[in-house]
Motif scaffolding. Structure first.
Motif, PDB file in Angstrom:
ATOM      1  N   LYS A  79     110.892 -52.196 167.191  1.00 15.17           N
ATOM      2  CA  LYS A  79     111.024 -52.400 168.639  1.00 15.17           C
ATOM      3  C   LYS A  79     109.890 -51.724 169.402  1.00 15.17           C
ATOM      4  O   LYS A  79     109.388 -52.258 170.396  1.00 15.17           O
ATOM      5  CB  LYS A  79     112.379 -51.879 169.113  1.00 15.17           C
ATOM      6  CG  LYS A  79     113.554 -52.744 168.669  1.00 15.17           C
ATOM      7  CD  LYS A  79     114.870 -52.261 169.257  1.00 15.17           C
ATOM      8  CE  LYS A  79     116.005 -53.203 168.889  1.00 15.17           C
ATOM      9  NZ  LYS A  79     117.311 -52.746 169.432  1.00 15.17           N
ATOM     10  N   HIS A  83     107.334 -53.865 171.712  1.00 16.04           N
ATOM     11  CA  HIS A  83     107.039 -53.626 173.124  1.00 16.04           C
ATOM     12  C   HIS A  83     105.534 -53.743 173.379  1.00 16.04           C
ATOM     13  O   HIS A  83     105.103 -54.374 174.356  1.00 16.04           O
ATOM     14  CB  HIS A  83     107.512 -52.224 173.534  1.00 16.04           C
ATOM     15  CG  HIS A  83     108.928 -52.176 174.011  1.00 16.04           C
ATOM     16  ND1 HIS A  83     109.315 -52.654 175.244  1.00 16.04           N
ATOM     17  CD2 HIS A  83     110.050 -51.681 173.432  1.00 16.04           C
ATOM     18  CE1 HIS A  83     110.610 -52.464 175.408  1.00 16.04           C
ATOM     19  NE2 HIS A  83     111.090 -51.882 174.321  1.00 16.04           N
ATOM     20  N   ARG A  86     104.467 -57.437 173.047  1.00 12.80           N
ATOM     21  CA  ARG A  86     104.840 -58.224 174.229  1.00 12.80           C
ATOM     22  C   ARG A  86     103.930 -57.906 175.399  1.00 12.80           C
ATOM     23  O   ARG A  86     103.479 -58.794 176.138  1.00 12.80           O
ATOM     24  CB  ARG A  86     106.302 -57.937 174.592  1.00 12.80           C
ATOM     25  CG  ARG A  86     106.939 -58.992 175.513  1.00 12.80           C
ATOM     26  CD  ARG A  86     106.602 -58.785 176.966  1.00 12.80           C
ATOM     27  NE  ARG A  86     107.213 -57.588 177.509  1.00 12.80           N
ATOM     28  CZ  ARG A  86     106.795 -57.001 178.609  1.00 12.80           C
ATOM     29  NH1 ARG A  86     105.753 -57.449 179.286  1.00 12.80           N
ATOM     30  NH2 ARG A  86     107.396 -55.903 179.053  1.00 12.80           N
ATOM     31  N   GLU A 137     110.457 -59.977 169.691  1.00 16.73           N
ATOM     32  CA  GLU A 137     109.490 -60.180 170.763  1.00 16.73           C
ATOM     33  C   GLU A 137     109.865 -61.363 171.645  1.00 16.73           C
ATOM     34  O   GLU A 137     109.631 -61.339 172.871  1.00 16.73           O
ATOM     35  CB  GLU A 137     108.097 -60.354 170.169  1.00 16.73           C
ATOM     36  CG  GLU A 137     107.540 -59.046 169.616  1.00 16.73           C
ATOM     37  CD  GLU A 137     106.373 -59.233 168.664  1.00 16.73           C
ATOM     38  OE1 GLU A 137     105.744 -60.319 168.703  1.00 16.73           O
ATOM     39  OE2 GLU A 137     106.079 -58.302 167.885  1.00 16.73           O
ATOM     40  N   GLU A 139     112.854 -62.243 172.487  1.00 15.65           N
ATOM     41  CA  GLU A 139     113.850 -61.714 173.424  1.00 15.65           C
ATOM     42  C   GLU A 139     113.186 -60.892 174.527  1.00 15.65           C
ATOM     43  O   GLU A 139     113.575 -60.975 175.695  1.00 15.65           O
ATOM     44  CB  GLU A 139     114.876 -60.862 172.677  1.00 15.65           C
ATOM     45  CG  GLU A 139     115.766 -61.638 171.720  1.00 15.65           C
ATOM     46  CD  GLU A 139     116.752 -60.733 170.996  1.00 15.65           C
ATOM     47  OE1 GLU A 139     116.831 -59.534 171.355  1.00 15.65           O
ATOM     48  OE2 GLU A 139     117.445 -61.215 170.084  1.00 15.65           O
ATOM     49  N   MET A 140     112.176 -60.110 174.158  1.00 14.45           N
ATOM     50  CA  MET A 140     111.482 -59.287 175.148  1.00 14.45           C
ATOM     51  C   MET A 140     110.702 -60.144 176.137  1.00 14.45           C
ATOM     52  O   MET A 140     110.680 -59.858 177.343  1.00 14.45           O
ATOM     53  CB  MET A 140     110.540 -58.305 174.436  1.00 14.45           C
ATOM     54  CG  MET A 140     111.258 -57.202 173.679  1.00 14.45           C
ATOM     55  SD  MET A 140     110.072 -56.045 172.909  1.00 14.45           S
ATOM     56  CE  MET A 140     111.218 -54.837 172.215  1.00 14.45           C
ATOM     57  N   GLU A 143     113.256 -61.630 178.496  1.00 12.71           N
ATOM     58  CA  GLU A 143     113.793 -60.631 179.426  1.00 12.71           C
ATOM     59  C   GLU A 143     112.766 -60.272 180.500  1.00 12.71           C
ATOM     60  O   GLU A 143     113.109 -60.135 181.682  1.00 12.71           O
ATOM     61  CB  GLU A 143     114.197 -59.380 178.651  1.00 12.71           C
ATOM     62  CG  GLU A 143     114.784 -58.281 179.524  1.00 12.71           C
ATOM     63  CD  GLU A 143     115.142 -57.032 178.740  1.00 12.71           C
ATOM     64  OE1 GLU A 143     115.524 -56.027 179.364  1.00 12.71           O
ATOM     65  OE2 GLU A 143     115.026 -57.052 177.502  1.00 12.71           O
ATOM     66  N   ALA A 257     106.622 -52.297 180.018  1.00 11.69           N
ATOM     67  CA  ALA A 257     107.172 -52.311 178.656  1.00 11.69           C
ATOM     68  C   ALA A 257     107.226 -50.881 178.133  1.00 11.69           C
ATOM     69  O   ALA A 257     106.718 -49.946 178.756  1.00 11.69           O
ATOM     70  CB  ALA A 257     106.304 -53.186 177.751  1.00 11.69           C
ATOM     71  N   ASP A 259     109.445 -48.145 174.994  1.00 10.48           N
ATOM     72  CA  ASP A 259     110.758 -47.588 174.671  1.00 10.48           C
ATOM     73  C   ASP A 259     110.813 -46.071 174.837  1.00 10.48           C
ATOM     74  O   ASP A 259     111.832 -45.456 174.558  1.00 10.48           O
ATOM     75  CB  ASP A 259     111.163 -47.968 173.244  1.00 10.48           C
ATOM     76  CG  ASP A 259     110.245 -47.375 172.182  1.00 10.48           C
ATOM     77  OD1 ASP A 259     109.129 -46.935 172.538  1.00 10.48           O
ATOM     78  OD2 ASP A 259     110.624 -47.363 170.997  1.00 10.48           O
TER      79      ASP A 259
END
Length: 413
Positions: A79, A83, A86, A137, A139-140, A143, A257, A259
């Motif tokens: 993830k 990030h 993306r 990615e 999904e990111m 979103e 972006a 985390d």
């Protein structure tokens, strides 16, 4: 799902990857950019020259091989990388190119040791791992586009204000050219910035932490000018932003972006530790806490070479004067005579465990830190020695992820 025979073959290659991983990834990037030069539009060329990108990829491949039988354990790393992908605009169709190039690099470096069964196993494993990245990615991307004020790809922003923060750090306040809303973000996140630099063959994209609290009508990035030093070339993007980008100019941004974010539900004390320009995500967190949780205890610790390069000092000390629960502490490696006269710092030298214990009431807190890699290794080492649980330790690398498990080397630059 991977076949058991594939898992066993992949795990058998772990010692080889530990020994030859960086050699393989250096060969990989050479092949990738020779055969697909268009990808130079995506990668940070400086990280390639300094070896940080090949090392990061080697570590990722090694981790994937080591945990191939339980890939869910590396999902947090997936993830984190996703990030960045993306934010950079990495597309699903680029993964087969990467996979074929990686197999060629493995064959080139290992020679006859890279047997057909080994290459076939790695091809199968790469396909499974790539599918995980592509899914996460996707999904990111969705979103980022669907959220209020969100967008797809790069969006035009205008430099509304340019503000010098220190001798080496300048802030840029960015507003969308289309006048629309901008996506919200979590304190600690970053944006990708793509300036249009005259005379450059390839585009240059850099990721900069957002340095103010969310909820503003602008994004703020605070950029350190990376000068040429010890054989390292000056930073193309940072130098261009400092010397040539003025108010009214256009920069292209992707949606926020990352985390590495502040846990706003945790009510325990929070310790924010930064070195140099690593203070940018920390100031975003600090501003957010001051605005939304003024009763939460915050200890802000910043290390700098001296007061000349210390950015946002007045802002941070001003917040401390307004909020009784906020304490600020500064550590200067080489203070100037003016710094001494003004008593502008708590400690001369480096942040170490005795100093941390002197300014942090107890270790039952959430610790966040960011800065140069040697600085972060030193802080991580100190927190481990203190016995701070790993779950309470959070950090961010600027650039490709590295390892903090190497011997600690103190730094406050």
């Amino acid at each position: 799902m991977l076949r058991e025979s594939t898992i066993q073959i992949i795990k058998s290659t772990v010692p080889v990857l530990e020994l030859h991983g960086t050699e393989i990834t250096k060969r990989f990037y050479h092949l990738l950019f020779t055969n697909h030069p268009q990808l130079l539009n995506v990668f940070n060329h400086a990280n390639q020259k300094q070896g940080r990108q090949p090392e990061a990829l080697a570590n990722a491949i090694y981790a994937a091989a080591l945990h191939i039988d339980k890939l869910e354990s590396i999902l947090p790393v997936v993830k984190q990388i996703a990030h960045k992908h993306r934010s950079l605009g990495i597309q699903a169709e680029q993964y087969p190119i990467v996979g074929n190039t990686l197999l060629t690099a493995i064959k080139d470096v290992l020679g006859d040791a890279a047997t057909e069964p080994i290459l076939a196993a790695w091809a199968e494993a790469y396909g499974v791992i790539a599918d995980v990245f592509i899914s996460v990615e996707a999904e990111m991307y969705d979103e980022a586009e669907r959220q209020q004020g969100g967008w797809k790809g790069f969006r035009m922003f205008r430099v509304d204000r340019k503000q010098k923060e220190s001798e080496v750090i300048t802030s840029f306040y960015l507003v969308p050219v289309d006048g629309g809303a901008i996506a919200d973000f979590e304190p600690g996140q970053y944006v990708s910035v793509k300036p249009e630099i005259p005379g450059e063959t390839y585009t240059h994209i850099r990721q900069y932490s957002l340095s103010d609290a969310p909820g503003k009508p602008y994004y703020r990035i605070s950029v350190k000018r990376e000068d040429a030093l010890d054989g390292r070339p000056e930073g193309k993007v940072s130098s261009y932003l400092h010397r040539h980008t003025e108010e009214g100019d256009i920069l292209w941004l992707t949606a926020p972006a990352g985390d590495f974010v502040l846990n706003r539900t945790d009510r325990r004390p929070v310790v924010l530790i930064s070195g140099g320009v690593g203070l940018t995500p920390m100031v975003s967190m600090l501003n957010t806490l001051a605005e939304t949780a003024p009763d939460r205890q915050v200890i802000f610790i910043h290390a700098a070479l001296n007061g000349e390069v210390h950015a946002m000092r007045e802002h941070v000390t001003g917040l401390a004067q307004k909020h009784a629960q906020l304490s600020v502490h500064f550590c200067y490696q080489q203070p100037t005579d003016g710094d001494r006269l003004l008593q502008a710092f708590d400690k001369e030298g480096y942040i170490d465990l005795p100093y941390l214990k002197s300014v942090v009431p107890n270790k039952d807190a959430s610790f966040y830190f960011c800065g140069p890699v040697p600085f972060m290794r030193s802080i991580n080492h100190a927190l481990k020695e203190w016995g701070v649980p790993a779950a309470d330790v959070h950090y961010e690398f600027f650039g490709p992820a590295g390892s903090l498990d190497e011997p600690a080397v103190a730094s406050g630059k």
